[in-house]
Design an enzyme around this catalytic site. Sequence first.
Site, short mmCIF file in Angstrom:
data_model
loop_
_atom_site.label_atom_id
_atom_site.label_comp_id
_atom_site.label_asym_id
_atom_site.label_seq_id
_atom_site.Cartn_x
_atom_site.Cartn_y
_atom_site.Cartn_z
N GLU A 189 -0.62 -8.59 5.19
CA GLU A 189 -0.30 -8.66 6.62
C GLU A 189 -1.53 -8.68 7.50
OE1 GLU A 189 -0.44 -6.03 4.89
OE2 GLU A 189 -0.60 -4.19 6.07
N HIS A 235 -3.41 -5.79 1.27
CA HIS A 235 -2.66 -5.98 2.53
C HIS A 235 -2.58 -7.43 2.98
CE1 HIS A 235 -2.39 -1.69 3.82
NE2 HIS A 235 -3.37 -1.58 2.95
N CYS A 245 0.83 -1.21 0.00
CA CYS A 245 0.00 0.00 0.00
C CYS A 245 0.87 1.26 0.00
CB CYS A 245 -0.96 -0.05 1.19
SG CYS A 245 -2.24 1.21 1.13
#
Lengths: 83, 223
Positions: free
Chosen positions: B196, B194, B85
Amino acid sequence: MARVVVDVMLKPEILDPQGKAVHGAFGRLGFDGVADVRQGKRFEITLEGEATEERVAEIRKAADTLLANPVIEDYTLHVEADR
Amino acid sequence: MKIGVVTFPGSLDDADARRAAAVAGAEAVALWHGDADLHGVDAVILPGGFSYGDYLRAGAISRFAPVMETVIKKAGEGLPVLGICNGFQVLCEAHLLPGALIKNHVRKFVCKDQPLRIENNRTAWTSDYDANHEITIVLKNQDGSYVADEATLDRLEGEGRVVARYLGQNPNGSYRDIAGISNERGNVVGLMPHPEHCVETLTGPSTDGLGFFTSVLKAVVAS
């Protein structure tokens, strides 16, 4: 003290959602006859002392490396007359 | 095996990135934007957020942070670097990846579970995925629209450097539905969604993101 002005605009082929949003507001407020709106950035850079050729060249370098991203933006630079 | 995660002023997802690294089995190391020392890490993640408030352009000021001088140098020597991002935006501004990211064409912040196809599983960060593996991970951004000129896009496609592509409706106007790309060597990857946030079922829509972090563990061991 001299002032250098750098105007940065998205390249014509890059979509400008902010300009589009402003254009939409124009219509809602009754400002008719507007074909398009593009939004840019203006930097007013005040130099210590005179705008010598070398100093302006430095600011041009700053515009190339920091103020504008050449992948998506164009810029123009001019030295503003004393006020 | 140490994965460093850089914190810039305005980073938001640094803690989640460190957690994902730990869940994958790595030692997560917090790196600071003002410190040019990478403290011996084997890979670096530039996390999501709004570094320096996204002032000027997303990633434009972070790109000149002291830590980035070392990241740029080491990336050139093969250090695995993943920009997620805002990190992807920083990598583009730093010219480690071509193109740029501009505001979503939908003029809104987008936050959703996003299906993707992993189209290149030969990078340091995607080797644990099957070819054309379809995954669903979180997408949340304001400036997520990937743009580049036609020649650059053709080159990326021709060299297989489109790492991930959006499936279904294009969420942000990215050219050719591009969600992530890599450099020529495959050690530097930029990704808008994302992974994560998707390493544990308690907090994510899937665990589909874990593969990015387990992949880099293998890449480091192999090198």
